[in-house]
Motif scaffolding. Structure first.
Motif, PDB file in Angstrom:
ATOM      1  N   LEU A  21      40.426  29.215  32.442  1.00 14.27           N
ATOM      2  CA  LEU A  21      41.647  28.541  32.894  1.00 14.27           C
ATOM      3  C   LEU A  21      41.662  28.551  34.420  1.00 14.27           C
ATOM      4  CD1 LEU A  21      44.497  27.343  32.411  1.00 14.27           C
ATOM      5  CD2 LEU A  21      45.363  29.705  32.407  1.00 14.27           C
ATOM      6  N   LEU A  22      41.896  27.358  34.993  1.00 11.23           N
ATOM      7  CA  LEU A  22      41.962  27.227  36.449  1.00 11.23           C
ATOM      8  C   LEU A  22      43.372  26.797  36.829  1.00 11.23           C
ATOM      9  CD1 LEU A  22      40.543  27.294  39.188  1.00 11.23           C
ATOM     10  CD2 LEU A  22      39.877  24.891  38.816  1.00 11.23           C
ATOM     11  N   VAL A  23      44.043  27.641  37.595  1.00 15.32           N
ATOM     12  CA  VAL A  23      45.407  27.345  38.066  1.00 15.32           C
ATOM     13  C   VAL A  23      45.308  27.040  39.554  1.00 15.32           C
ATOM     14  CG1 VAL A  23      47.762  28.209  38.297  1.00 15.32           C
ATOM     15  CG2 VAL A  23      46.372  28.913  36.330  1.00 15.32           C
ATOM     16  N   ARG A  24      45.644  25.792  39.904  1.00  8.81           N
ATOM     17  CA  ARG A  24      45.556  25.381  41.296  1.00  8.81           C
ATOM     18  C   ARG A  24      46.694  25.989  42.115  1.00  8.81           C
ATOM     19  NH1 ARG A  24      40.457  23.302  42.062  1.00  8.81           N
ATOM     20  NH2 ARG A  24      39.939  21.850  40.363  1.00  8.81           N
ATOM     21  N   ALA A  25      46.502  25.942  43.422  1.00  8.32           N
ATOM     22  CA  ALA A  25      47.518  26.488  44.321  1.00  8.32           C
ATOM     23  C   ALA A  25      48.835  25.757  44.193  1.00  8.32           C
ATOM     24  CB  ALA A  25      47.013  26.439  45.767  1.00  8.32           C
ATOM     25  N   ASP A  26      48.806  24.450  43.789  1.00 12.49           N
ATOM     26  CA  ASP A  26      50.040  23.679  43.646  1.00 12.49           C
ATOM     27  C   ASP A  26      50.709  23.880  42.288  1.00 12.49           C
ATOM     28  OD1 ASP A  26      48.319  22.384  41.962  1.00 12.49           O
ATOM     29  OD2 ASP A  26      48.390  20.439  42.975  1.00 12.49           O
ATOM     30  N   GLY A  27      50.146  24.765  41.418  1.00 12.80           N
ATOM     31  CA  GLY A  27      50.750  25.067  40.126  1.00 12.80           C
ATOM     32  C   GLY A  27      50.174  24.294  38.975  1.00 12.80           C
ATOM     33  N   THR A  28      49.378  23.260  39.225  1.00 13.33           N
ATOM     34  CA  THR A  28      48.742  22.553  38.112  1.00 13.33           C
ATOM     35  C   THR A  28      47.683  23.445  37.488  1.00 13.33           C
ATOM     36  OG1 THR A  28      47.118  21.541  39.593  1.00 13.33           O
ATOM     37  CG2 THR A  28      49.154  20.318  39.176  1.00 13.33           C
ATOM     38  N   ALA A  29      47.485  23.275  36.187  1.00 12.61           N
ATOM     39  CA  ALA A  29      46.543  24.127  35.463  1.00 12.61           C
ATOM     40  C   ALA A  29      45.742  23.301  34.479  1.00 12.61           C
ATOM     41  CB  ALA A  29      47.283  25.236  34.734  1.00 12.61           C
ATOM     42  N   GLN A  30      44.505  23.692  34.240  1.00 11.99           N
ATOM     43  CA  GLN A  30      43.660  23.009  33.266  1.00 11.99           C
ATOM     44  C   GLN A  30      42.656  23.996  32.679  1.00 11.99           C
ATOM     45  OE1 GLN A  30      41.054  20.819  36.622  1.00 11.99           O
ATOM     46  NE2 GLN A  30      40.391  20.333  34.547  1.00 11.99           N
TER      47      GLN A  30
END
Length: 426
Positions: free
Chosen positions: A321-330
């Motif tokens: 799971l990758l959670v970006r700094a802007d809060g989006t996740a995939q």
């Protein structure tokens, strides 16, 4: 005593008591004999039938001890009641007669052995030497005293046995407590030894410039910390961070050994420079001849701290799971099959980039399947990761696991690794 015919109980009782006294029978034996004779005769009297009482002294030779034979007959009866449940069980019951053969006291036996006058013969009962005035009241009192003494003795014996039982129970309870304490101490020692071994097998985060690393591991059973969830991370000669996450089938030391074999094989192949996509299949080829029962899911990650390039290869393992700094996740999905599976290996290598403050979560299925619903678990994992992403990285894996395990319906070993880019340039 000649054969005597009786039609009522009182004279029958008096005769039996007198007979027992003449032969110096113990008071308790006398009372039991009186009750037994009366019990059998009462039914005959109620039916209007008389009974015949006969007594005889038998034996008394050097090879045979003397006995008093007392027989109760009912000539008109078709069958007397069962004589086995009487206060003094009969030795020779028959349909129309019951006989008691009572061993004589030592005094009577000595009189017979010395050649003195017999106390009785067939059909005759000779009186003993005791001529003390004797009445029915006195006889009943003696029998009552004997009964009370017997009862008091039984009560005293019951108290003694009860006291001994209480002391025994207390001793057994104390022994059980000692055994429980020793077993608990052994369990704690065993658990601590296994935990120390587990910690020795789980490497500390390597120091990689531009990356923060943290890990959390929790066994399904705290008393048996050994399990099949294992990881390995190290820096390759080119500065790239390599991460291996393994979930070997089963629990306990056996699964730990299987997972350790996988991580060692992967590390060797990675350091030899094998392509990331080929490592899983090659690991399968190396280990299966050594351990045909081995089955493990594996996730491989390569992260370049200088560029943020992330490459993933997957063998039947839950996706990263990758959670970006802007809060989006995939979820970073890669198809593949694990070690010990048919056609093992990763179908491709997924490539993406990790930017500054992006959070990468690698884990085993014990994190998302605690409620037996992997889809629900993946949704909750995204929410928990977003919630804790701003905090210190060292706390993130444990905090995520705590949120995911508020309800545990399917306990399993749980492994969570967190990687955050702190100095990479996108």
């Amino acid at each position: 005593m000649t054969d005597s015919v009786f039609r009522t109980l009182p004279p029958l009782r008096r005769t039996v008591r007198r007979l027992a006294r003449e032969y110096r029978l113990p008071v308790e034996t006398r009372a039991r004999l009186v009750l037994s004779v009366a019990d059998l005769a009462d039914g005959e009297f109620r039916a209007g039938r008389p009974v015949v009482l006969d007594s005889a002294r038998e034996g008394g030779t050097q090879t045979e001890s003397p006995v008093l034979a007392v027989t109760l007959r009912s000539p008109g009866a078709t069958g007397l009641p069962a004589a086995t449940d009487l206060p003094l069980p009969a030795t020779e019951p028959s349909p129309d007669a019951v006989t008691w053969r009572i061993p004589l006291p030592p005094t009577q036996a000595r009189r017979a052995d010395s050649g003195g006058p017999p106390a009785g013969s067939a059909g005759r009962c000779a009186p003993g030497p005791d001529r003390t005035p004797w009445t029915r009241t006195r006889a009943v009192e003696e029998e009552l005293r004997a009964a009370f003494a017997r009862t008091d003795g039984l009560i005293a014996e019951h108290r003694r046995l009860k006291h001994e039982l209480a002391e025994t129970n207390a001793g057994v309870l104390a022994l059980y407590v000692q055994l429980e304490e020793r077993d608990e101490q052994l369990r704690r020692t065993h658990s601590q030894i296994l935990q120390d071994l587990e910690e020795a097998l789980r490497p500390l985060p390597p120091a990689v410039d531009g990356l923060e690393l943290a890990v959390h591991y929790a066994p399904a059973d705290p008393d048996a910390p050994a399990g099949g969830d294992l990881y390995d991370w190290f820096a390759l000669p080119d500065g790239t961070l390599h991460i291996t996450v393994v979930d070997a089938l089963g629990h306990g030391v056996r699964s730990t050994r299987s997972a350790l074999n996988v991580t060692h094989a992967v590390r060797t192949l990675a350091l030899e420079g094998h392509p990331l996509q080929s490592i899983l299949a090659r690991t399968h080829e190396i280990l299966m001849p050594l351990d045909p029962d081995l089955m493990a899911t594996v996730l491989l990650a390569r992260l370049d701290p200088a560029t943020g390039e992330l490459r993933l290869a997957n063998g039947s393992h839950p996706p990263a799971l990758l959670v970006r700094a802007d809060g989006t996740a995939q979820y970073l999905e890669v198809r593949g099959r694990g070690i010990g599976f048919p056609f093992p290996g990763s179908e491709r290598v997924l490539r993406t980039r990790v930017g500054p403050d992006d959070l990468l979560i690698l884990y085993t299925d014990g994190l998302t399947e605690s409620r037996r619903d992997p889809c629900e678990g993946e949704i909750r994992l995204v929410e928990a990761s977003r919630r804790h992403a701003p905090g210190p990285l060292a706390d993130i894996p444990g905090s995520i696991a705590a949120d995911m395990h508020t309800v545990v319906l399917h306990p399993d070993d749980t492994l969570v690794l967190a990687v955050r880019g702190s100095g990479v340039t996108p």
